[in-house]
Design a protein around this motif. Structure first.
Motif, mmCIF file in Angstrom:
data_model
loop_
_atom_site.group_PDB
_atom_site.id
_atom_site.type_symbol
_atom_site.label_atom_id
_atom_site.label_comp_id
_atom_site.label_asym_id
_atom_site.label_seq_id
_atom_site.Cartn_x
_atom_site.Cartn_y
_atom_site.Cartn_z
ATOM 1 N N VAL A 64 -4.049 -0.210 -9.455
ATOM 2 C CA VAL A 64 -5.235 -0.657 -8.717
ATOM 3 C C VAL A 64 -5.470 -2.148 -8.952
ATOM 4 O O VAL A 64 -5.583 -2.924 -7.981
ATOM 5 C CB VAL A 64 -6.466 0.191 -9.094
ATOM 6 N N PRO A 65 -5.526 -2.623 -10.194
ATOM 7 C CA PRO A 65 -5.665 -4.080 -10.399
ATOM 8 C C PRO A 65 -4.436 -4.851 -9.931
ATOM 9 O O PRO A 65 -4.544 -6.021 -9.543
ATOM 10 C CB PRO A 65 -5.881 -4.221 -11.907
ATOM 11 N N TYR A 66 -3.275 -4.212 -9.941
ATOM 12 C CA TYR A 66 -2.053 -4.866 -9.455
ATOM 13 C C TYR A 66 -2.170 -5.170 -7.959
ATOM 14 O O TYR A 66 -1.869 -6.296 -7.514
ATOM 15 C CB TYR A 66 -0.853 -3.961 -9.725
ATOM 16 N N LEU A 67 -2.631 -4.195 -7.184
ATOM 17 C CA LEU A 67 -2.815 -4.422 -5.749
ATOM 18 C C LEU A 67 -3.902 -5.457 -5.492
ATOM 19 O O LEU A 67 -3.797 -6.270 -4.571
ATOM 20 C CB LEU A 67 -3.169 -3.115 -5.041
ATOM 21 N N ARG A 68 -4.933 -5.422 -6.298
ATOM 22 C CA ARG A 68 -6.007 -6.417 -6.147
ATOM 23 C C ARG A 68 -5.453 -7.819 -6.404
ATOM 24 O O ARG A 68 -5.834 -8.782 -5.729
ATOM 25 C CB ARG A 68 -7.131 -6.091 -7.135
ATOM 26 N N ASP A 69 -4.541 -7.936 -7.339
ATOM 27 C CA ASP A 69 -3.932 -9.230 -7.633
ATOM 28 C C ASP A 69 -3.065 -9.713 -6.475
ATOM 29 O O ASP A 69 -3.050 -10.902 -6.156
ATOM 30 C CB ASP A 69 -3.098 -9.133 -8.909
ATOM 31 N N VAL A 70 -2.349 -8.780 -5.836
ATOM 32 C CA VAL A 70 -1.556 -9.147 -4.662
ATOM 33 C C VAL A 70 -2.473 -9.697 -3.567
ATOM 34 O O VAL A 70 -2.196 -10.731 -2.943
ATOM 35 C CB VAL A 70 -0.762 -7.933 -4.127
ATOM 36 N N ILE A 97 0.829 -1.207 0.000
ATOM 37 C CA ILE A 97 0.000 0.000 0.000
ATOM 38 C C ILE A 97 0.864 1.257 0.000
ATOM 39 O O ILE A 97 0.632 2.198 -0.769
ATOM 40 C CB ILE A 97 -0.946 0.010 1.209
ATOM 41 N N THR A 98 1.878 1.297 0.878
ATOM 42 C CA THR A 98 2.709 2.496 0.954
ATOM 43 C C THR A 98 3.553 2.671 -0.307
ATOM 44 O O THR A 98 3.711 3.788 -0.814
ATOM 45 C CB THR A 98 3.621 2.464 2.194
ATOM 46 N N ALA A 99 4.074 1.561 -0.828
ATOM 47 C CA ALA A 99 4.886 1.650 -2.046
ATOM 48 C C ALA A 99 4.051 2.129 -3.228
ATOM 49 O O ALA A 99 4.470 3.017 -3.988
ATOM 50 C CB ALA A 99 5.515 0.293 -2.364
ATOM 51 N N CYS A 100 2.866 1.565 -3.385
ATOM 52 C CA CYS A 100 2.032 1.941 -4.518
ATOM 53 C C CYS A 100 1.414 3.323 -4.330
ATOM 54 O O CYS A 100 1.223 4.068 -5.303
ATOM 55 C CB CYS A 100 0.948 0.897 -4.747
ATOM 56 N N GLY A 101 1.131 3.682 -3.072
ATOM 57 C CA GLY A 101 0.622 5.024 -2.816
ATOM 58 C C GLY A 101 1.662 6.086 -3.125
ATOM 59 O O GLY A 101 1.368 7.109 -3.748
ATOM 60 N N SER A 102 2.896 5.840 -2.706
ATOM 61 C CA SER A 102 3.980 6.789 -2.990
ATOM 62 C C SER A 102 4.233 6.914 -4.484
ATOM 63 O O SER A 102 4.395 8.010 -5.022
ATOM 64 C CB SER A 102 5.268 6.343 -2.282
ATOM 65 N N ALA A 103 4.247 5.766 -5.160
ATOM 66 C CA ALA A 103 4.478 5.777 -6.600
ATOM 67 C C ALA A 103 3.346 6.477 -7.330
ATOM 68 O O ALA A 103 3.565 7.213 -8.297
ATOM 69 C CB ALA A 103 4.637 4.341 -7.114
ATOM 70 N N LEU A 141 3.709 10.235 -7.164
ATOM 71 C CA LEU A 141 4.784 10.745 -8.022
ATOM 72 C C LEU A 141 4.363 10.824 -9.491
ATOM 73 O O LEU A 141 4.873 11.663 -10.248
ATOM 74 C CB LEU A 141 6.022 9.860 -7.886
ATOM 75 N N THR A 142 3.436 9.962 -9.897
ATOM 76 C CA THR A 142 3.000 9.967 -11.306
ATOM 77 C C THR A 142 1.619 10.592 -11.473
ATOM 78 O O THR A 142 1.038 10.498 -12.559
ATOM 79 C CB THR A 142 2.969 8.534 -11.865
ATOM 80 N N ALA A 143 1.118 11.203 -10.396
ATOM 81 C CA ALA A 143 -0.209 11.835 -10.435
ATOM 82 C C ALA A 143 -1.296 10.856 -10.875
ATOM 83 O O ALA A 143 -2.255 11.224 -11.557
ATOM 84 C CB ALA A 143 -0.194 13.056 -11.353
ATOM 85 N N GLY A 144 -1.125 9.609 -10.497
ATOM 86 C CA GLY A 144 -2.143 8.603 -10.783
ATOM 87 C C GLY A 144 -2.070 7.973 -12.150
ATOM 88 O O GLY A 144 -2.959 7.197 -12.518
ATOM 89 N N LYS A 145 -1.038 8.254 -12.889
ATOM 90 C CA LYS A 145 -0.928 7.718 -14.245
ATOM 91 C C LYS A 145 -0.061 6.451 -14.272
ATOM 92 O O LYS A 145 0.870 6.297 -13.479
ATOM 93 C CB LYS A 145 -0.306 8.756 -15.189
ATOM 94 N N GLY A 146 -0.353 5.571 -15.211
ATOM 95 C CA GLY A 146 0.478 4.405 -15.433
ATOM 96 C C GLY A 146 0.380 3.354 -14.346
ATOM 97 O O GLY A 146 -0.592 3.298 -13.580
ATOM 98 N N SER A 147 1.416 2.523 -14.257
ATOM 99 C CA SER A 147 1.481 1.461 -13.244
ATOM 100 C C SER A 147 2.885 1.441 -12.641
ATOM 101 O O SER A 147 3.591 0.424 -12.736
ATOM 102 C CB SER A 147 1.147 0.104 -13.871
ATOM 103 N N PRO A 148 3.317 2.540 -12.007
ATOM 104 C CA PRO A 148 4.694 2.634 -11.516
ATOM 105 C C PRO A 148 5.040 1.589 -10.462
ATOM 106 O O PRO A 148 6.179 1.110 -10.415
ATOM 107 C CB PRO A 148 4.757 4.044 -10.933
ATOM 108 N N CYS A 149 4.074 1.210 -9.638
ATOM 109 C CA CYS A 149 4.352 0.226 -8.591
ATOM 110 C C CYS A 149 4.565 -1.164 -9.204
ATOM 111 O O CYS A 149 5.521 -1.870 -8.857
ATOM 112 C CB CYS A 149 3.198 0.208 -7.598
ATOM 113 N N LYS A 150 3.693 -1.541 -10.104
ATOM 114 C CA LYS A 150 3.840 -2.821 -10.793
ATOM 115 C C LYS A 150 5.146 -2.861 -11.571
ATOM 116 O O LYS A 150 5.859 -3.874 -11.570
ATOM 117 C CB LYS A 150 2.665 -3.044 -11.738
#
Length: 284
Positions: free
Chosen positions: A205-211, A124-130, A133-142
């Protein structure tokens, strides 16, 4: 989860491994609640003042189950608990959770596994931070972490779950053991209106759901392989994630929520977890 988730028959309980425990209507079920902050109801008021370290609520799902069934509850749930805390002390003065069990225990419920490897809090913290940084665009955490979280679940969490559940069975051989999955935190697809509350990039969002799907699958396998009942929330909690409105959501968002402990069940979520568990177990 870290600062980062019943009773049929007052007449009879059929156990999943080894024997049958009987309880008459005049003899309340002896019920022990184990687990992490999703079990403890961390962030839900009122707080259990008997142990402030564990941030346990007296409105958590074990209390709801006990209130509705008349069970005699021993609640040793504790926020931030990991599987290792079933057999070792989590904090000074907090015994291993399995110490609360005995041969006379009729029912055990628990959620556990989300804190192992820091799975939930780290993801959660890693994907929230990422996402910020990208203003909600892309899949930086994945893109950055790939299969790291799911690999840790398979390599470390799954065997630790089996070990912890075997320890439960050894201490409570006559009990029915119910292991609850974790209700959905994120929706299946990104909701742009949720970004301020849950600042996860759209592709993550789907990446975290997959985790979370992988974690729940590991919990389910470990439960089945140790003779426990798995309580699946994948269907009933769909549409009640942290992006849905107050009054609908079971899980509070990361920001602008109503709980002191974000990304955890609120009071409604704890009640619904109790009700679905009772339904699965056939408890009135």
């Amino acid at each position: 989860m870290a600062a980062s988730c019943a009773l049929a028959g007052v007449l009879a309980l059929s156990v999943t491994a080894g024997g049958t425990a009987q309880a008459s209507s005049s003899d309340p079920l002896r019920y022990v609640a184990l687990g992490d902050s999703y079990s403890a109801g961390s962030g839900v008021l009122p707080v259990d003042t008997s142990n402030l370290l564990c941030l346990r609520s007296t409105a958590n799902y074990p209390h709801v189950i006990a209130d509705r069934t008349g069970a005699r509850l021993k609640d040793v749930t504790c926020g931030a608990a990991e599987t290792k805390d079933f057999t070792s002390s989590q904090y000074l003065g907090v015994p291993p959770q399995v110490n609360a069990l005995g041969a006379d225990t009729d029912l055990v419920t628990l959620t556990i596994g989300g804190n192992d490897n820091g799975t939930f809090i780290n993801a959660i913290t890693a994907c929230g931070s990422a996402g910020l940084l990208t203003a909600g665009k892309g899949s930086p955490c994945k893109d950055l972490y790939g299969t790291t979280f799911t690999d840790q679940i398979e390599k470390n969490t799954y065997p630790a779950l089996k070990s912890a559940l075997r320890a439960v069975r050894a201490k409570a051989p006559n009990a029915r053991v119910a292991v609850l999955g974790y209700p959905w935190i994120t929706p299946e697809k990104a909701d742009p209106s949720c970004y301020l509350k849950l600042p996860i990039a759209a592709g993550d969002v789907p990446y975290l759901r997959d985790v979370q799907t992988h974690l729940n699958a590991a919990v389910e396998r470990a439960s089945e392989e140790t003779g426990a009942v798995f309580v699946d929330f994948s269907r009933v909690s769909d549409g009640h994630d942290a992006c849905t409105p107050l009054g609908t959501r079971w899980i509070e968002p990361l920001l602008f929520g109503t709980s002191l402990v974000p990304v955890h069940p609120n009071a409604l979520g704890e009640r619904r977890m109790a009700e679905h568990t009772m339904e699965v177990l056939g408890l009135g």
